[in-house]
Design a protein around this motif. Structure first.
Motif, PDB file in Angstrom:
ATOM      1  N   SER A 341       0.809  -1.229   0.000  1.00  0.00           N
ATOM      2  CA  SER A 341       0.000   0.000   0.000  1.00  0.00           C
ATOM      3  C   SER A 341       0.837   1.272   0.000  1.00  0.00           C
ATOM      4  O   SER A 341       0.577   2.189  -0.800  1.00  0.00           O
ATOM      5  N   PRO A 342       1.860   1.404   0.857  1.00  0.00           N
ATOM      6  CA  PRO A 342       2.669   2.634   0.792  1.00  0.00           C
ATOM      7  C   PRO A 342       3.385   2.809  -0.543  1.00  0.00           C
ATOM      8  O   PRO A 342       3.498   3.932  -1.049  1.00  0.00           O
ATOM      9  N   MET A 343       3.869   1.720  -1.120  1.00  0.00           N
ATOM     10  CA  MET A 343       4.547   1.801  -2.417  1.00  0.00           C
ATOM     11  C   MET A 343       3.573   2.231  -3.506  1.00  0.00           C
ATOM     12  O   MET A 343       3.914   3.038  -4.388  1.00  0.00           O
ATOM     13  N   PHE A 344       2.344   1.718  -3.464  1.00  0.00           N
ATOM     14  CA  PHE A 344       1.358   2.094  -4.471  1.00  0.00           C
ATOM     15  C   PHE A 344       1.053   3.596  -4.414  1.00  0.00           C
ATOM     16  O   PHE A 344       0.942   4.262  -5.449  1.00  0.00           O
ATOM     17  N   ALA A 345       0.910   4.126  -3.219  1.00  0.00           N
ATOM     18  CA  ALA A 345       0.639   5.564  -3.082  1.00  0.00           C
ATOM     19  C   ALA A 345       1.805   6.386  -3.618  1.00  0.00           C
ATOM     20  O   ALA A 345       1.610   7.388  -4.325  1.00  0.00           O
ATOM     21  N   ARG A 346       3.027   5.975  -3.306  1.00  0.00           N
ATOM     22  CA  ARG A 346       4.212   6.676  -3.827  1.00  0.00           C
ATOM     23  C   ARG A 346       4.240   6.620  -5.354  1.00  0.00           C
ATOM     24  O   ARG A 346       4.591   7.607  -6.019  1.00  0.00           O
ATOM     25  N   ALA A 347       3.882   5.466  -5.908  1.00  0.00           N
ATOM     26  CA  ALA A 347       3.910   5.311  -7.361  1.00  0.00           C
ATOM     27  C   ALA A 347       2.933   6.275  -8.031  1.00  0.00           C
ATOM     28  O   ALA A 347       3.252   6.887  -9.063  1.00  0.00           O
ATOM     29  N   LEU A 348       1.746   6.428  -7.487  1.00  0.00           N
ATOM     30  CA  LEU A 348       0.776   7.350  -8.065  1.00  0.00           C
ATOM     31  C   LEU A 348       1.303   8.780  -8.050  1.00  0.00           C
ATOM     32  O   LEU A 348       1.153   9.533  -9.015  1.00  0.00           O
ATOM     33  N   ARG A 349       1.935   9.164  -6.960  1.00  0.00           N
ATOM     34  CA  ARG A 349       2.436  10.533  -6.846  1.00  0.00           C
ATOM     35  C   ARG A 349       3.655  10.772  -7.736  1.00  0.00           C
ATOM     36  O   ARG A 349       3.933  11.899  -8.134  1.00  0.00           O
ATOM     37  N   ALA A 350       4.384   9.682  -8.060  1.00  0.00           N
ATOM     38  CA  ALA A 350       5.601   9.811  -8.865  1.00  0.00           C
ATOM     39  C   ALA A 350       5.368   9.547 -10.347  1.00  0.00           C
ATOM     40  O   ALA A 350       6.297   9.662 -11.147  1.00  0.00           O
ATOM     41  N   ILE A 352       4.485   6.605 -11.690  1.00  0.00           N
ATOM     42  CA  ILE A 352       5.010   5.281 -12.004  1.00  0.00           C
ATOM     43  C   ILE A 352       3.863   4.288 -12.131  1.00  0.00           C
ATOM     44  O   ILE A 352       3.008   4.197 -11.244  1.00  0.00           O
ATOM     45  N   GLN A 353       3.863   3.548 -13.217  1.00  0.00           N
ATOM     46  CA  GLN A 353       2.860   2.506 -13.429  1.00  0.00           C
ATOM     47  C   GLN A 353       3.158   1.311 -12.519  1.00  0.00           C
ATOM     48  O   GLN A 353       4.318   1.028 -12.212  1.00  0.00           O
ATOM     49  N   VAL A 354       2.114   0.622 -12.098  1.00  0.00           N
ATOM     50  CA  VAL A 354       2.274  -0.619 -11.342  1.00  0.00           C
ATOM     51  C   VAL A 354       1.650  -1.752 -12.138  1.00  0.00           C
ATOM     52  O   VAL A 354       0.542  -1.624 -12.666  1.00  0.00           O
ATOM     53  N   GLU A 355       2.374  -2.847 -12.259  1.00  0.00           N
ATOM     54  CA  GLU A 355       1.848  -4.054 -12.902  1.00  0.00           C
ATOM     55  C   GLU A 355       2.062  -5.222 -11.949  1.00  0.00           C
ATOM     56  O   GLU A 355       3.174  -5.463 -11.502  1.00  0.00           O
ATOM     57  N   THR A 356       0.989  -5.917 -11.629  1.00  0.00           N
ATOM     58  CA  THR A 356       1.042  -6.951 -10.603  1.00  0.00           C
ATOM     59  C   THR A 356       0.654  -8.310 -11.148  1.00  0.00           C
ATOM     60  O   THR A 356      -0.430  -8.466 -11.734  1.00  0.00           O
TER      61      THR A 356
END
Length: 562
Positions: A341-350, A352-356
């Motif tokens: 969860s913390p990484m996902f929030a950082r990714a949105l602000r930066a 950065i796409q997330v693929e899981t």
């Protein structure tokens, strides 16, 4: 009046001839059968290229007007031209390593499997590790995992560690387990499982997901030169098959450094859309430094984090809502929700796409929950990229209740058609027929409003674009078989399949304005085939071959004269 008309004629003439001179092409393809993947202008027979861009798409006669004394004209003789194919889920280093080490792909019985291992052991030095990848027990008789005792018969002394084709399981012999100090008392690590004999409690030799690391950490690490060679071998194989881009599903920092170095030295022509593994050092570095977009002449982009959230269906590590039908387990998650969860929030602000990676229905539901939580916590005005285009890789077994959530949340299912035509030989045993209603549900996702990116997951699968295209439109195995639970209604049309590997793959990488269709102004990436896969009988599709691969206006592979 005549003077005015003459001046008007001269102005139009200069405008037209000036545009032709300005657009004089370096490369002109004529007499082709061009499918553009552009709905407004879906078919053509010629393409003109200047530099790395397309400057004309249309008729052969009109294309020739873009020629000059230095233009190269290629008569395709009716060959089929498609937008450059993209594999949306690929493991480039793994593909290269498969070509360079013991390749166990395609072995159909344990006798031949052990014979291959015995041959490799015979060529090894005393005590040297024997490693390989590609075996899968699905079509063996009986279809059961190999054991350490099986391997001990052909390698009593050399340690052996052989990875299953999906990468989510491996078998080790007794010598390897001894080196790693894995015995009946060794507990399962988080996100992994040591399979043990139900009667004796001793390890069978099979290690799932994170348990593989107990042994693999003792295998001598490949050198930098080894990894670079795997990258280049994997890239060479890819372009010969017709891939113009691969979306590389996970890299370490050292892998990323090697990719950048290879591009900097001009060794790589294949386009790569790269993801950093996360959580961990690679993801942390990407989040801190921000994305790299279109580096090395649009060949390298780094703007995604790859998360592996559960195991695989074949090795029973995929996380399910209900237990497997053929074993007393529900699989397992391989990451802790509290760390994601913390990484996902950082990714949105930066930005950065997330693929899981999520294969089981429980993993898919939970990752959608985590995505939704992050999207709600970081509203669009707080994101660097308002439309983050987050992805779920595989999305293989999904509850029917969860399929509409993908489109509602703007999540892209990145799916590999060949998984269905292989997995469905054993998936009914693993799941029962009822749960297959939401399995490999490409058409259901599309009808719900999703963009579906197509890939192969090579080296888990063979990584051949024609097999993937065939699997998507036929939903049958390569022998033409389909059985109970295969759900033929989930097959896609040929137009949809084309977009899965071109326009939709580009969208999944934020590159739809640069590539994914054959249009003026876009990058000149072309996959040219020996047959018209949009019209030939389904069974003929896998027989089509790549005759030319063009990346950025450069002919990287040309097989027309062979």
């Amino acid at each position: 009046m005549k003077t005015l008309l003459l001046l008007l004629f001269l102005a139009v003439f200069l405008l037209l001839t000036g545009s032709i001179i300005q657009g004089t092409a370096d490369l002109i393809f004529v007499n082709g059968n061009v499918y553009t993947a552009n709905d407004r202008d879906p078919h053509a027979d010629a393409i003109a290229v200047k530099g790395d861009r397309i400057v004309f798409v249309g008729s052969t006669a009109a294309a020739r007007s873009f020629g000059g004394k230095n233009s190269r004209i290629i008569d395709l003789g009716g060959s089929t031209v498609l937008p450059g194919f993209t594999d949306s889920h690929y493991h480039l280093i793994g593909v290269g390593e498969r070509e360079l080490t013991l390749n166990l792909e395609g072995i159909t019985n344990i006798k031949d499997f052990l014979a291959s291992v015995k041959s490799a052991v015979g060529q090894a030095m005393p005590g040297q590790w024997v490693t390989g990848r590609g075996w899968i027990e699905t079509f063996w008789t009986p279809p059961v995992f190999p054991t350490r005792q099986d391997l001990d018969r052909v390698s009593p002394n050399n340690p052996v560690f052989l990875t299953r084709s999906d990468g989510h399981g491996a078998v080790a012999n007794s010598a390897a387990l001894k080196i790693a100090a894995v015995d009946k008392n060794t507990p399962d690590p988080f996100g992994g499982q040591i399979l043990k004999d139900k009667q004796t409690g001793e390890p069978t030799g099979m290690l799932l997901d994170h348990a593989q690391g107990l042994v693999s950490s003792h295998v001598p690490a490949p050198t930098r030169a080894d990894i670079e060679k795997a990258i280049l071998v994997g890239a060479e194989r890819s372009v010969k098959l017709g891939w113009c881009q691969v979306q590389n599903a996970g890299s370490t920092n050292s892998d990323i450094d090697l990719l950048r170095s290879a591009y900097g030295q001009g060794k790589l022509k294949l386009r790569i859309y790269n993801a950093a593994y996360g959580p961990g050092p690679a993801a942390d570095k990407l989040l801190a430094e921000g994305p790299t977009i279109d580096a090395f002449d649009h060949r390298f982009t780094m703007r995604a984090i790859k998360v592996v959230f559960d195991g695989a269906l074949g090795s029973r590590g995929a996380a399910l809502l209900e237990p497997y039908s053929d074993y007393d387990t529900s699989g397992f998650l391989t990451q802790k929700e509290s760390e994601l969860s913390p990484m996902f929030a950082r990714a949105l602000r930066a930005g950065i796409q997330v693929e899981t990676h999520a294969i089981g229905d429980r993993a898919n539901r939970i990752i959608l929950d985590l995505y939704e939580k992050a999207l709600n916590e970081v509203p669009p005005d707080q994101r660097k990229v308002r439309d983050p285009r987050w992805r779920v890789e595989h999305a293989q077994i999904v509850s029917l209740l969860d399929i509409p959530r993908f489109a509602r949340l703007g999540i892209i299912p990145s799916m590999q058609p060949s998984h269905a035509i292989g997995d469905l030989h054993f998936a009914p045993r693993r799941l029962g027929l009822d749960r297959l209603k939401g399995a490999y549900a490409w058409e259901s996702f599309i009808k719900s409003g999703c963009i579906v990116a197509g890939g192969s997951d090579a080296p888990v699968e063979r990584g051949e674009p024609m097999i993937e295209f065939y699997a998507a439109v036929a939903r049958k195995d390569l022998k033409g078989f389909s059985g109970d639970g295969w759900h033929p209604e989930e097959a896609v049309t040929r137009d949809q399949a084309l977009k899965m590997f071109t326009a939709w793959a580009a969208y999944a990488a934020f590159q739809e304005n640069e590539k994914g269709s054959i249009q003026t102004g876009k990058l000149a990436d072309l996959t040219i085939l020996s047959a018209d896969i949009m019209k030939i009988p389904e069974a003929e599709i896998p027989k089509a071959t790549c005759v030319m691969t063009v990346i950025g206006g450069q002919i990287i592979y040309d097989n027309r004269s062979r």
